[in-house]
Design a protein around this motif. Structure first.
Motif, PDB file in Angstrom:
ATOM      1  N   ASN A  67      -2.306  -5.449  -2.531  1.00 11.12           N
ATOM      2  CA  ASN A  67      -2.657  -4.032  -2.513  1.00 11.12           C
ATOM      3  C   ASN A  67      -3.087  -3.644  -1.094  1.00 11.12           C
ATOM      4  N   PRO A 119      -6.715  -0.397 -10.269  1.00  9.65           N
ATOM      5  CA  PRO A 119      -6.651  -1.509  -9.315  1.00  9.65           C
ATOM      6  C   PRO A 119      -7.843  -1.508  -8.363  1.00  9.65           C
ATOM      7  N   LEU A 154      -0.051  -5.905  -7.128  1.00  9.29           N
ATOM      8  CA  LEU A 154       0.777  -4.812  -7.623  1.00  9.29           C
ATOM      9  C   LEU A 154       2.113  -5.374  -8.067  1.00  9.29           C
TER      10      LEU A 154
END
Length: 234
Positions: A104, A140, A146
């Motif tokens: 991420n 998240p 991801l």
């Protein structure tokens, strides 16, 4: 013919018994909704297809169906065996779909919703179809992984394509996604029609089952939970 094929031919033990013995020896559970792909050796799935076809032929004969003269039923046993092993129960025998995980890097920390994902399963009690939709909410953090949108659908399909009860299926899917994505919060909601209620028994065509699993911030933050529920209703 290679040595492995010769060994299979020489061993008259049904392949299902060999797999079952291996699972038992290793202390591995093999309930209807468990995946056993790691414990199936090369060549055994083809042998299992032959065995299931033979046993399904026995079921048809016990149901007094003339599979010799009824052209519609002549290949039914093989078709049903392939359907079970390769499609509707394929999540038991196939390894998990490959999922590429990305860091991420943008530090995304806003609510993501994936769905509705169409899912198909089967009731463990009667092997009747379970057809429904799944919605997934992900909150998240900077350390989350991801994954692509299509991968949520692939993972859901892998979990659902086994004999299941809906309550356990949603828990399994949530645990798998929690492990893959590692978010601050995760929510999974499933709504499904159960043909064991529509096709048999009470024959109620309108009754559906809706259940959910909430992890992390979805469980602790009522406002986030309300936002997720409001958005999936749109």
């Amino acid at each position: 013919m290679n040595e492995q094929a010769l060994a299979y031919r020489a061993d008259t033990t049904p392949v299902s018994e060999r797999i079952r013995a291996r699972l038992t020896r290793n202390g591995v559970r093999f309930h209807a909704n468990d995946n056993i792909a790691d414990h199936i050796e090369p060549g055994e799935l083809d042998a299992l297809l032959d065995e299931v076809s033979l046993r399904m032929q026995g079921v048809l004969e016990s149901l007094v169906i003339d599979t010799v003269n009824d052209h519609n039923s002549q290949d039914t046993a093989r078709r049903v065996a392939k359907m079970y092993l390769q499609e509707v129960f394929g999540g038991r025998y196939a390894p998990p779909p490959p999922v590429t995980e990305f860091p991420n890097v943008s530090h995304l920390n806003e609510l993501m919703i994936i769905g509705p994902i169409t899912v198909r399963s089967a009731c463990s009690h009667h092997l009747c179809p379970v057809m429904g939709k799944v919605w997934i909410g992900v909150m998240p953090n900077q350390h989350s992984n991801l994954i692509g949108l299509s991968k949520y659908a692939r993972l859901a399909g892998w979990i659902m394509s086994r004999p299941q009860i809906q309550e356990e299926a949603v828990v399994q899917l949530a645990e798998l996604l929690q492990e893959k994505v590692k978010p601050d919060g995760l929510a999974v909601i499933m709504e499904a029609d159960h043909f064991c209620m529509q096709w048999r028994g009470v024959k109620d065509n309108d009754a559906r089952m809706i259940n959910s699993v909430m992890h992390g911030s979805f469980l602790k933050d009522a406002a986030l939970r309300r936002e997720f529920l409001a958005l999936i209703k749109r």
